[in-house]
Design a protein around this motif. Sequence first.
Motif, PDB file in Angstrom:
ATOM      1  N   GLU A 177       0.836  -1.201   0.000  1.00  0.00           N
ATOM      2  CA  GLU A 177       0.000   0.000   0.000  1.00  0.00           C
ATOM      3  C   GLU A 177       0.869   1.249   0.000  1.00  0.00           C
ATOM      4  O   GLU A 177       1.942   1.282   0.598  1.00  0.00           O
ATOM      5  CB  GLU A 177      -0.905  -0.004   1.236  1.00  0.00           C
ATOM      6  CG  GLU A 177      -1.936   1.108   1.261  1.00  0.00           C
ATOM      7  CD  GLU A 177      -2.845   1.033   2.472  1.00  0.00           C
ATOM      8  OE1 GLU A 177      -3.610   1.980   2.696  1.00  0.00           O
ATOM      9  OE2 GLU A 177      -2.762   0.019   3.191  1.00  0.00           O
ATOM     10  N   TYR A 361      -3.261 -16.261   0.198  1.00  0.00           N
ATOM     11  CA  TYR A 361      -3.199 -15.017   0.961  1.00  0.00           C
ATOM     12  C   TYR A 361      -4.558 -14.334   0.963  1.00  0.00           C
ATOM     13  O   TYR A 361      -5.211 -14.221  -0.079  1.00  0.00           O
ATOM     14  CB  TYR A 361      -2.146 -14.065   0.374  1.00  0.00           C
ATOM     15  CG  TYR A 361      -0.733 -14.499   0.657  1.00  0.00           C
ATOM     16  CD1 TYR A 361      -0.128 -14.215   1.881  1.00  0.00           C
ATOM     17  CD2 TYR A 361      -0.005 -15.204  -0.293  1.00  0.00           C
ATOM     18  CE1 TYR A 361       1.163 -14.627   2.144  1.00  0.00           C
ATOM     19  CE2 TYR A 361       1.294 -15.616  -0.037  1.00  0.00           C
ATOM     20  CZ  TYR A 361       1.875 -15.322   1.191  1.00  0.00           C
ATOM     21  OH  TYR A 361       3.146 -15.732   1.456  1.00  0.00           O
ATOM     22  N   GLN A 362      -4.980 -13.860   2.140  1.00  0.00           N
ATOM     23  CA  GLN A 362      -6.284 -13.237   2.273  1.00  0.00           C
ATOM     24  C   GLN A 362      -6.392 -12.007   1.366  1.00  0.00           C
ATOM     25  O   GLN A 362      -5.532 -11.137   1.374  1.00  0.00           O
ATOM     26  CB  GLN A 362      -6.535 -12.837   3.729  1.00  0.00           C
ATOM     27  CG  GLN A 362      -7.938 -12.275   3.958  1.00  0.00           C
ATOM     28  CD  GLN A 362      -8.199 -11.991   5.421  1.00  0.00           C
ATOM     29  OE1 GLN A 362      -7.346 -12.214   6.257  1.00  0.00           O
ATOM     30  NE2 GLN A 362      -9.381 -11.495   5.733  1.00  0.00           N
ATOM     31  N   GLY A 363      -7.460 -11.943   0.583  1.00  0.00           N
ATOM     32  CA  GLY A 363      -7.707 -10.803  -0.288  1.00  0.00           C
ATOM     33  C   GLY A 363      -7.085 -10.905  -1.663  1.00  0.00           C
ATOM     34  O   GLY A 363      -7.505 -10.219  -2.597  1.00  0.00           O
ATOM     35  N   LYS A 364      -6.065 -11.764  -1.826  1.00  0.00           N
ATOM     36  CA  LYS A 364      -5.350 -11.825  -3.112  1.00  0.00           C
ATOM     37  C   LYS A 364      -6.212 -12.439  -4.208  1.00  0.00           C
ATOM     38  O   LYS A 364      -6.160 -12.006  -5.371  1.00  0.00           O
ATOM     39  CB  LYS A 364      -4.058 -12.638  -2.937  1.00  0.00           C
ATOM     40  CG  LYS A 364      -3.186 -12.687  -4.185  1.00  0.00           C
ATOM     41  CD  LYS A 364      -2.695 -11.311  -4.597  1.00  0.00           C
ATOM     42  CE  LYS A 364      -1.780 -11.391  -5.798  1.00  0.00           C
ATOM     43  NZ  LYS A 364      -1.434 -10.069  -6.342  1.00  0.00           N
ATOM     44  N   SER A 365      -7.026 -13.452  -3.872  1.00  0.00           N
ATOM     45  CA  SER A 365      -7.901 -14.070  -4.882  1.00  0.00           C
ATOM     46  C   SER A 365      -8.893 -13.047  -5.420  1.00  0.00           C
ATOM     47  O   SER A 365      -9.145 -12.980  -6.625  1.00  0.00           O
ATOM     48  CB  SER A 365      -8.661 -15.255  -4.264  1.00  0.00           C
ATOM     49  OG  SER A 365      -7.770 -16.229  -3.771  1.00  0.00           O
ATOM     50  N   GLY A 366      -9.458 -12.250  -4.514  1.00  0.00           N
ATOM     51  CA  GLY A 366     -10.382 -11.202  -4.940  1.00  0.00           C
ATOM     52  C   GLY A 366      -9.694 -10.181  -5.824  1.00  0.00           C
ATOM     53  O   GLY A 366     -10.263  -9.714  -6.820  1.00  0.00           O
ATOM     54  N   GLN A 367      -8.452  -9.814  -5.483  1.00  0.00           N
ATOM     55  CA  GLN A 367      -7.685  -8.871  -6.314  1.00  0.00           C
ATOM     56  C   GLN A 367      -7.454  -9.447  -7.706  1.00  0.00           C
ATOM     57  O   GLN A 367      -7.558  -8.729  -8.708  1.00  0.00           O
ATOM     58  CB  GLN A 367      -6.344  -8.545  -5.652  1.00  0.00           C
ATOM     59  CG  GLN A 367      -6.450  -7.673  -4.421  1.00  0.00           C
ATOM     60  CD  GLN A 367      -5.092  -7.421  -3.769  1.00  0.00           C
ATOM     61  OE1 GLN A 367      -4.052  -7.773  -4.334  1.00  0.00           O
ATOM     62  NE2 GLN A 367      -5.100  -6.847  -2.591  1.00  0.00           N
ATOM     63  N   LYS A 370     -10.665  -9.218  -9.642  1.00  0.00           N
ATOM     64  CA  LYS A 370     -10.967  -7.830 -10.014  1.00  0.00           C
ATOM     65  C   LYS A 370     -10.073  -7.379 -11.159  1.00  0.00           C
ATOM     66  O   LYS A 370     -10.526  -6.667 -12.076  1.00  0.00           O
ATOM     67  CB  LYS A 370     -10.784  -6.912  -8.803  1.00  0.00           C
ATOM     68  CG  LYS A 370     -11.396  -5.529  -8.986  1.00  0.00           C
ATOM     69  CD  LYS A 370     -12.907  -5.607  -9.144  1.00  0.00           C
ATOM     70  CE  LYS A 370     -13.535  -4.260  -9.384  1.00  0.00           C
ATOM     71  NZ  LYS A 370     -14.971  -4.342  -9.676  1.00  0.00           N
ATOM     72  N   GLY A 405     -10.613 -18.041  -0.500  1.00  0.00           N
ATOM     73  CA  GLY A 405     -10.267 -17.495  -1.814  1.00  0.00           C
ATOM     74  C   GLY A 405     -11.384 -17.675  -2.830  1.00  0.00           C
ATOM     75  O   GLY A 405     -11.675 -16.772  -3.623  1.00  0.00           O
ATOM     76  N   GLU A 408     -14.114 -15.190  -2.100  1.00  0.00           N
ATOM     77  CA  GLU A 408     -13.713 -13.846  -2.553  1.00  0.00           C
ATOM     78  C   GLU A 408     -14.018 -13.681  -4.039  1.00  0.00           C
ATOM     79  O   GLU A 408     -14.537 -12.641  -4.473  1.00  0.00           O
ATOM     80  CB  GLU A 408     -12.211 -13.635  -2.324  1.00  0.00           C
ATOM     81  CG  GLU A 408     -11.813 -13.417  -0.885  1.00  0.00           C
ATOM     82  CD  GLU A 408     -10.303 -13.390  -0.731  1.00  0.00           C
ATOM     83  OE1 GLU A 408      -9.595 -13.153  -1.743  1.00  0.00           O
ATOM     84  OE2 GLU A 408      -9.805 -13.599   0.386  1.00  0.00           O
ATOM     85  N   VAL A 412     -16.622 -10.968  -5.954  1.00  0.00           N
ATOM     86  CA  VAL A 412     -16.178 -10.035  -7.004  1.00  0.00           C
ATOM     87  C   VAL A 412     -17.001 -10.230  -8.279  1.00  0.00           C
ATOM     88  O   VAL A 412     -17.451  -9.260  -8.907  1.00  0.00           O
ATOM     89  CB  VAL A 412     -14.675 -10.219  -7.301  1.00  0.00           C
ATOM     90  CG1 VAL A 412     -14.269  -9.451  -8.563  1.00  0.00           C
ATOM     91  CG2 VAL A 412     -13.841  -9.750  -6.125  1.00  0.00           C
TER      92      VAL A 412
END
Length: 645
Positions: A177, A361-367, A370, A405, A408, A412
């Motif tokens: 970030e 990793y938490q959130g990486k699949s959603g990223q 997206k 994942g 997530e 999305v």
Amino acid sequence: MSQTSDQMELREEDIASHIAMAQSLIEGFDHAPRIGKTAEAPAAERSSGIGTRRRFRSTTPGLVTKRRVPTGAVQLIARVEGADGDDALMSPLQATVLHALRRAIAISLAISENVAEHSGLGDLKRANLEGSLPAARKTEFSELLAADALVTLYVFGNATAYLLSQHMSEINVEVGEVDEVLTDNGQTALHGALWELDHDIATHATDDARLVGTVCAFAEALMEKVALRATTAPRLEAFAAAAWHVEADDFTVRGFTPASAAKSTKLTMTFKKPNEVVGNHIAKYQSMKLAKMLMAYDFDRRLNPFADLGGFIFTFMGDGAPGTGKTTLIQMMAGLISEYCDNAGFPFRYQNLSTDNIDSYQGKSGQNAKAFINNIIDPSVIGFGTIDDIDQLAGKRGDRQSSAGQLEITAVLMESFAGANTVVRGNCTFGMFSNYPENVDDALRQRAGARFLVDGPQTRDDYVDILYLLMGKNHDIPLGDHTVFEAQAIKKAVAASFAGHAKPHEAGLLEVYNAVQAEIGALDTINKLGTYLKAIQEADPRFTGRAIKNITDAVKVRAMDFELPDEWMEQPDLFLFKDYDTKKAMIEDMRQPITVEMVVQEINRYADSEFRYADKSDEVAIENMVRDFERNEEAKKRYLGSEHG
């Protein structure tokens, strides 16, 4: 692409007037970080496993020095030049990065200056310098300065990512970030961003490829952070409501929307011709129509006449047993779009979301999901996105076997396909494919506007055709009494397939259909059709208002039950290169009236698929419960037997 009516041309002289300032910023300045970590912080804290920060190197060949760089000193030219070890010469790619950064800074300053004049910030700045700023306007002045900082930062990140996009390699860099986002004013904001970029380059850029990857990753992260801030910041109307075009770079700034270079995807898949798809008549026909529909997209208006008139397929689901031709269908459709785009000179982008995108990793699949969506919906390209084996990729909510994942990715896709911010321009389509659609989350499955039953070859003629096709030429076996591919004559086959849906195929739905007809007679009015729909809903509560929307969309597609002529694809001047209003009028002339038969067929087609999924889903659930009961009984027997033994 030509300039649209809502765009202002950002003049080259306006950009050039800020080049000197941009040059001084990349040469060097001092910045005392407020939020970001200082230079003394170990590099390992920011990115585990990455080497320590690189030292500064003199830009004078042959001159070796051991100067100390003070904390907060930012010298991007020296930093970028030091990204390839001890080579005394700057590489061409390093020079490209510096030119892109300088131009991105100049563009951001030019646009922020333009926005300031429209928002009134320019007048307040002059009044402040003269000491005549009214006390009552100090809050407004402070808010406008913060808005100016956000505009400057976003345009800088947007322009940097755009200008370097064609130099990106397969190497991806994670920079994390962006911390040093300052909102005092535009120039202070740039100081903070460039200070952090300098540190990211020092941490991650060990060669030219990673240098470009680092700068692009930083630009993307900066845009994301600033866009999030902008959702709650005041005084941004003058920026959000306008658009600027930079002719020399074909770069357009549209508020807080990322621009991307209109690049095609290099496809390595084996394309299939329509005659190589045996059976699957409705799915094949709709795929061929959809490929041509996409080509009607108007890059200037950023809208497709088919999406405007109703009848564009934004999402569809293809389901069928393994080996029935889903992959062949994808290869055919991608091949057609690629061929049409090559002929017209349009950029085409294809991407498949696969199980490789599920990350621990938490959130990486959603990223990842997206990024896939954003890549395909980019309004500067014709896009085709596929999600093969979606039942494995997207988790079913409430299913204990679905990973975080997978859930997530489901979230999305649901938000992207039919969320509050979903905009269907008609430049792209998404196909979801599954052998087991009953395992797909109900709400996600219902976001598929069209259903393609991929059931493979069905008739004797289909089986003869597919055998003939796959046998190839290296044999002398006679064909016999058969005309090859006659059964695949698309118009005739599709008409027969649609007519076959005059009555439902699934036993549960057929029972509902017969009961309704026995009570109210032929389904020949809106009232009777609505009664039938309500009866379906009573039999299956999952048949909701979204199902009705999907059915009416499918009916509108049937009203567009024509293929754009092949000549229009082969000779773009006949249709593809015409203005939006002309294309829309040409399509309207070909539109057909909607009939009762069409509506009944589409209700049955859609409801058949829902009943098919529900029956399979229920059957699978029952089988699992039976297995559990059997295991429990067997365990009890063994336990009691061991006690007595």
